[in-house]
Design a protein around this motif. Structure first.
Motif, short mmCIF file in Angstrom:
data_model
loop_
_atom_site.label_atom_id
_atom_site.label_comp_id
_atom_site.label_asym_id
_atom_site.label_seq_id
_atom_site.Cartn_x
_atom_site.Cartn_y
_atom_site.Cartn_z
N MET A 176 0.17 7.08 1.56
CA MET A 176 0.78 8.00 2.52
C MET A 176 0.49 7.62 3.97
SD MET A 176 0.06 11.68 0.63
CE MET A 176 1.08 12.64 1.78
N THR A 177 -0.66 6.97 4.19
CA THR A 177 -1.09 6.76 5.58
C THR A 177 -1.20 5.31 6.01
OG1 THR A 177 -3.44 6.82 4.95
CG2 THR A 177 -2.40 8.92 5.52
N ALA A 178 -1.37 4.39 5.06
CA ALA A 178 -1.65 3.00 5.44
C ALA A 178 -0.51 2.05 5.10
CB ALA A 178 -2.94 2.52 4.75
N ALA A 179 0.62 2.59 4.66
CA ALA A 179 1.75 1.73 4.30
C ALA A 179 3.00 2.15 5.06
CB ALA A 179 1.99 1.80 2.80
N PRO A 180 3.16 1.66 6.29
CA PRO A 180 4.34 2.05 7.08
C PRO A 180 5.64 1.44 6.58
CG PRO A 180 3.06 0.38 8.23
CD PRO A 180 2.26 0.77 7.04
N ASP A 181 5.54 0.38 5.79
CA ASP A 181 6.75 -0.26 5.28
C ASP A 181 6.47 -0.87 3.91
OD1 ASP A 181 5.48 -2.88 5.71
OD2 ASP A 181 5.91 -2.52 7.84
N MET A 182 7.53 -1.33 3.26
CA MET A 182 7.43 -1.84 1.90
C MET A 182 6.55 -3.09 1.84
SD MET A 182 8.16 -1.33 -1.23
CE MET A 182 9.44 -0.06 -1.08
N GLN A 183 6.63 -3.94 2.85
CA GLN A 183 5.83 -5.17 2.86
C GLN A 183 4.34 -4.84 2.85
OE1 GLN A 183 6.76 -7.81 6.09
NE2 GLN A 183 5.21 -9.30 5.52
N THR A 184 3.94 -3.87 3.66
CA THR A 184 2.53 -3.47 3.71
C THR A 184 2.13 -2.82 2.40
OG1 THR A 184 2.75 -3.06 6.08
CG2 THR A 184 0.81 -2.14 4.98
N LEU A 185 3.04 -2.05 1.81
CA LEU A 185 2.74 -1.41 0.53
C LEU A 185 2.43 -2.45 -0.55
CD1 LEU A 185 2.69 1.17 -1.25
CD2 LEU A 185 5.14 0.80 -1.64
N VAL A 186 3.25 -3.48 -0.62
CA VAL A 186 3.02 -4.54 -1.62
C VAL A 186 1.68 -5.24 -1.35
CG1 VAL A 186 3.85 -6.76 -2.49
CG2 VAL A 186 5.47 -4.89 -2.04
N ALA A 187 1.39 -5.48 -0.09
CA ALA A 187 0.11 -6.11 0.26
C ALA A 187 -1.06 -5.22 -0.15
CB ALA A 187 0.07 -6.38 1.77
N LEU A 188 -0.91 -3.90 0.02
CA LEU A 188 -1.95 -2.97 -0.39
C LEU A 188 -2.16 -2.99 -1.90
CD1 LEU A 188 -1.34 0.21 1.82
CD2 LEU A 188 -3.41 -1.20 1.76
N MET A 189 -1.07 -3.13 -2.63
CA MET A 189 -1.17 -3.19 -4.10
C MET A 189 -2.08 -4.34 -4.51
SD MET A 189 2.77 -2.61 -5.33
CE MET A 189 3.73 -1.19 -4.83
N PHE A 190 -1.84 -5.50 -3.93
CA PHE A 190 -2.62 -6.67 -4.32
C PHE A 190 -4.04 -6.64 -3.76
CE2 PHE A 190 1.66 -8.15 -5.25
CZ PHE A 190 1.47 -8.81 -6.46
N ALA A 191 -4.20 -6.11 -2.56
CA ALA A 191 -5.54 -6.02 -1.97
C ALA A 191 -6.43 -5.08 -2.78
CB ALA A 191 -5.44 -5.54 -0.52
N THR A 192 -5.88 -3.91 -3.15
CA THR A 192 -6.68 -2.96 -3.92
C THR A 192 -6.89 -3.45 -5.35
OG1 THR A 192 -4.68 -1.67 -4.45
CG2 THR A 192 -5.97 -0.97 -2.55
N MET A 193 -5.93 -4.20 -5.87
CA MET A 193 -6.09 -4.79 -7.20
C MET A 193 -7.30 -5.72 -7.23
SD MET A 193 -3.59 -7.49 -9.18
CE MET A 193 -3.95 -8.73 -7.91
N VAL A 194 -7.40 -6.56 -6.20
CA VAL A 194 -8.53 -7.48 -6.11
C VAL A 194 -9.84 -6.71 -5.98
CG1 VAL A 194 -9.61 -9.27 -4.71
CG2 VAL A 194 -7.16 -9.37 -5.18
N GLY A 195 -9.85 -5.69 -5.11
CA GLY A 195 -11.06 -4.90 -4.91
C GLY A 195 -11.50 -4.19 -6.18
N SER A 196 -10.54 -3.59 -6.89
CA SER A 196 -10.86 -2.89 -8.14
C SER A 196 -11.40 -3.85 -9.19
CB SER A 196 -9.61 -2.19 -8.69
OG SER A 196 -9.16 -1.16 -7.83
N THR A 197 -10.77 -5.02 -9.29
CA THR A 197 -11.20 -5.99 -10.30
C THR A 197 -12.60 -6.51 -10.01
OG1 THR A 197 -8.90 -6.65 -10.65
CG2 THR A 197 -10.62 -8.17 -11.43
#
Length: 205
Positions: A37-58
């Protein structure tokens, strides 16, 4: 505190996901909704967040795996015998679960990433059993991507609406808690041995 961490961009988001896996406060679903809701102003950032958090979770799961590897099967088994009753985990149930996990390393690890509580702590058991690291890591990576993406996308879709993140967070917590209870009840039921499966000659006491 979270806004300060997010000042580091994708590295900060990965750090939050890593921290949540080590000590799940705040719950991952609330954190990921907030990020969407707050850190993804656009789709490109959203996709980047998906992969960044995936790495952090793993990476967080790998810490649990390493801890389980250090603990080892003998000490873990002894701990369950001594303390399992306090968390409603019978030793016989624990043994059945470990045998099932050994047979289905990849599938169980993948599904566990989609189940509250299990997604955090099953990595410890994987380490205890010294399961093959590569299948476990790949399953965790895929599961984390699915879980994180679902909540990030949900938050992203609500970002322009009139939604209160706190209210939404509490509703989701209620749903997740209910899902956990259902999962535990189903697990307990599935590990019970039906009377009709008793070996021939075995009688009731």
């Amino acid at each position: 505190m979270i806004p300060s961490i997010l000042g580091f961009g994708l590295f900060g988001a990965a750090g939050l996901a890593f921290t949540e896996k080590i000590s799940p406060v705040p719950p991952s679903h609330v954190l990921l909704l907030f990020l969407g809701m707050t850190a993804a102003p656009d789709m490109q950032t959203l996709v980047a967040l998906m992969f960044a958090t995936m790495v952090g979770s793993t990476l967080g799961s790998m810490i649990w795996y390493a801890g389980g590897n250090w603990l080892g099967p003998d000490r873990a088994d002894a701990a369950v015998k001594r303390f399992g009753k306090y968390v409603f985990l019978k030793h016989a149930t624990y043994q059945k679960l470990t045998q099932a996990y050994r047979r289905n390393n990849f599938r169980a690890s993948l599904i566990a990433q989609l189940v509250p509580v299990a997604r955090t702590y099953l990595a410890l058991e994987a380490g205890v059993l010294r399961l093959s690291f590569v299948p476990f890591a790949l399953a965790t990576l895929c599961g984390a991507l699915i879980w994180n993406s679902a909540f990030l996308i949900g938050g992203y879709l609500m970002r322009d609406g009139d939604h209160d993140p706190v209210t939404i967070g509490f509703r989701i917590i209620a749903i997740v808690v209910a899902a956990e209870i259902i999962f535990l009840l189903a697990l307990r039921h599935s590990t019970r041995r039906p009377v009709e499966d008793r070996p021939p000659g075995e009688t009731h006491q």
